[in-house]
Design a protein around this motif. Structure first.
Motif, PDB file in Angstrom:
ATOM      1  N   ARG A 131       0.833  -1.195   0.000  1.00 31.82           N
ATOM      2  CA  ARG A 131       0.000   0.000   0.000  1.00 31.82           C
ATOM      3  C   ARG A 131       0.871   1.249   0.000  1.00 31.82           C
ATOM      4  N   PHE A 132       0.441   2.289  -0.729  1.00 31.39           N
ATOM      5  CA  PHE A 132       1.203   3.524  -0.793  1.00 31.39           C
ATOM      6  C   PHE A 132       0.266   4.690  -1.084  1.00 31.39           C
ATOM      7  N   ARG A 133       0.795   5.906  -0.955  1.00 35.11           N
ATOM      8  CA  ARG A 133       0.000   7.100  -1.204  1.00 35.11           C
ATOM      9  C   ARG A 133       0.725   8.005  -2.195  1.00 35.11           C
ATOM     10  N   VAL A 134      -0.037   8.572  -3.099  1.00 33.32           N
ATOM     11  CA  VAL A 134       0.485   9.548  -4.064  1.00 33.32           C
ATOM     12  C   VAL A 134      -0.106  10.908  -3.704  1.00 33.32           C
ATOM     13  N   ARG A 135       0.725  11.913  -3.608  1.00 34.61           N
ATOM     14  CA  ARG A 135       0.217  13.256  -3.279  1.00 34.61           C
ATOM     15  C   ARG A 135       0.171  14.146  -4.501  1.00 34.61           C
TER      16      ARG A 135
END
Length: 231
Positions: free
Chosen positions: A227-231
């Motif tokens: 899981r990861f987040r892109v800003r």
């Protein structure tokens, strides 16, 4: 007549003893209150897992496997969509799953090979065995990430750390907010520690801001979800 009656009773008794044993290793998993119960089961090749939902659930759930199949196809509340939802596992391995509507709901089905029947004559040991692929490292690099160069994005791209004992084909599927966001393909990744970088899916669509789930397949074998987040 009395002997015949005794014979019938004995036969039925044997049937009652034998039939349950055939399905003793089958499992049932339930989506319940934003968790799976149980969330980790171990079975043997040929066993069947049945997927259910708590009849009192007011949320939409499903069992979405990293290797492809979804049960039911879309997250659903209790109802007809959950009729006859089951899967028979025909190959050993680790099969991870997640709720398509709630990425924090995760679980795993571990499928073990059936014990081999011993033979009177020992099988000769081969002189040499091919190398077995070992995944030493598989994780996301430090995030969050950005995908479009600018004042706040000096190093665009999502980065995955991987270390393989031998070259292997690596692919993956992306989901954003519980919905499919296409696939990624890295081709054949050489042995040793590497960083895999991407900012678009295989169709050329740039990743948007948000939270993602990446499910990689290394040499065709599904791995734990990242899981990861892109800003």
């Amino acid at each position: 007549m009395r002997r015949g009656a005794v014979a019938i009773v004995v036969t039925l008794g044997l049937a009652l003893l034998v039939v349950p044993a055939l399905a003793a290793d089958d499992k049932t998993l339930q989506a319940r209150d934003y968790v799976f119960e149980p969330d980790d089961v171990t079975i043997q090749v040929g066993d069947t897992v049945t997927f259910t939902i708590d009849p009192g659930s007011v949320s939409f759930h499903n069992f979405q496997f990293a290797d492809g199949p979804d049960y039911p196809p879309m997250p659903s509340p209790p109802g007809a969509d959950w009729n006859d939802q089951s899967r028979t596992f025909t190959a050993p391995g680790t099969y991870t799953f997640v709720c398509g509507a709630h990425p924090t709901m995760t679980g795993v089905v571990r499928v073990e090979a059936a014990a081999a029947t011993p033979t009177p004559t020992p099988t000769p040991t081969p002189s040499s065995d091919p190398d077995t692929l070992e995944i030493r490292t598989l994780r996301m690099a430090a995030g969050p990430f950005c995908t479009k160069r600018g004042p706040r994005c000096a190093r665009p791209g999502v980065r995955v750390r991987i270390d393989l004992s031998q070259p292997a084909t690596v692919t993956g599927t992306l989901r954003r907010r519980g919905r499919s966001f296409g696939s990624v393909r890295f081709g054949t990744v050489p042995a040793g520690p590497r960083t895999l970088t991407f900012r678009r899916n295989a169709a050329g669509r740039r990743l948007k801001a948000g939270r993602y789930t990446l499910r990689l397949q290394v040499a065709g074998a599904a791995q734990e979800a990242l899981r990861f987040r892109v800003r």
